[in-house]
Write an enzyme that holds these catalytic residues in place. Structure first.
Site, PDB file in Angstrom:
ATOM      1  CE1 TYR A 157       1.085  -0.363   4.546  1.00 25.82           C
ATOM      2  CE2 TYR A 157       0.220   1.857   4.273  1.00 25.82           C
ATOM      3  CZ  TYR A 157       0.919   1.056   5.051  1.00 25.82           C
ATOM      4  OH  TYR A 157       1.572   1.259   6.170  1.00 25.82           O
ATOM      5  CE  LYS A 191       3.212   3.315   3.268  1.00 26.92           C
ATOM      6  NZ  LYS A 191       3.518   3.420   4.860  1.00 26.92           N
ATOM      7  CD  GLU A 242      10.564   2.275   9.994  1.00 27.63           C
ATOM      8  OE1 GLU A 242      10.484   3.135   9.203  1.00 27.63           O
ATOM      9  OE2 GLU A 242      10.322   0.982   9.744  1.00 27.63           O
ATOM     10  CG  LEU A 281       8.248   2.616   4.687  1.00 30.11           C
ATOM     11  CD1 LEU A 281       7.828   1.421   3.908  1.00 30.11           C
ATOM     12  CD2 LEU A 281       7.033   3.471   4.756  1.00 30.11           C
TER      13      LEU A 281
END
Ligand code: PDD
Length: 282
Positions: free
Chosen positions: A32, A146, A178, A202
């Site tokens: 996505y 993702k 992250e 990501l």
């Protein structure tokens, strides 16, 4: 009435139906994107479409649309939903097939998009910053993809939420990777540090903008992971994402970060980021 996009059609949300045999539903087999829209225009669209392709390549899935086709569809969806500021969501799953771990052959991917009003970043984040907690990074080894399989991220974010925090900052092998739904930065002696783009994080589109802004404004930035101890001793901590922009983390694990207010380097970055948003230039 808002519209959603499904496999070539613009539909009322309640008319958009997906089979229970869709691999997105049964196996979480999909990827996505979330793209902010300002004043009817996508922010950093080419970066998002490039990352979508990279995620599809990462899970060996066909892209159902060319970039030109995505752009036409996206423009129409934004317009159908009234323009202005929106949060656009794109999802591609491997498609409908009898349940089997092995990839089906000759199946058409399911392409879905929706757009919701973009919530403005709350003023209190700008003036006071937000809280975060540290948690072990329990996710898989391909965090650069993702993927829609967000159960680990969701569990982490929920734990942060129950602790009264906005975000969970994740520690893997002693290093900050992250956030559960954001990239993370620390400022030490005026320099910004953020984890390098590898399979542990990501590759955030907002992160790309922050890196470009730092480079073109001579703010020292190192794509280098910091240790958990460096995180705890940092002068400033920030997170970034398409929907939250750049937010200063001013409370970490219930302790103030420096004086507990957004720091000077964040203030400079936020001002430059807002300028970039307005003018599309670093
Ligand atoms: N998430 N890292 C993770 C794990 C994320 O889920 C996100 C964004 C980011 C920031 O990427 P970007 O700057 O491209 O938004 C980093 C989105 C917003 C979401 O899942 O809703």
């Amino acid at each position: 009435m808002s519209k959603v996009y499904l496999n070539g059609e613009f539909l009322d949300p309640e008319q958009a139906k997906v089979s229970v045999f869709d691999r997105g539903f049964l196996l979480g087999d999909g990827v996505y994107e979330v793209i902010p829209v300002y004043d009817g225009r996508c922010f950093e669209l080419s970066g998002h479409l490039t990352r979508l392709q990279a995620s599809l390549d990462g899970v060996r899935m066909k892209n159902p649309h060319s970039n030109a086709e995505w752009e036409v569809m996206i423009d129409k969806l934004i317009e159908l939903n009234g323009g202005g500021d929106q949060s656009l969501y794109l999802q591609v799953t491997r498609g409908v097939a009898p349940r089997d771990h092995v990839f089906p052959e000759g199946v058409t991917p399911t392409a879905f998009a929706m757009s919701n009003p973009l919530q403005a970043v709350p003023e209190k984040y700008k003036t006071q910053g937000a809280a975060a907690i540290t948690l072990a990074d329990i996710r898989w080894q391909n965090c650069n993809i993702k993927a829609i399989t967000l159960l680990p991220n969701s569990l982490l974010k929920q734990q942060a939420h129950e602790a009264g925090a906005l975000e969970a900052l994740l520690i893997r092998d002693g290093y900050l990777t992250e956030g559960a739904a954001s990239n993370a930065y620390v400022v030490i002696d005026g320099s910004i540090y953020t984890a390098p783009k590898d399979e542990k994080v990501l590759p955030g589109i907002t992160r790309d903008v922050v890196v470009d802004i730092a480079r073109s404004n001579n703010i020292p930035l190192f794509e280098q992971a910091v240790t958990e101890q460096q995180l705890k001793d940092a002068d400033e901590i920030w997170i970034s994402s398409s929907t939250k922009e750049v937010v200063a983390i001013t409370q970490l694990d219930n302790s103030a970060v420096s004086d507990g207010l957004p720091g000077p380097v964040w203030k400079k970055m936020d001002a430059l980021y807002q300028q970039y948003k307005q003018k599309g230039a670093v």
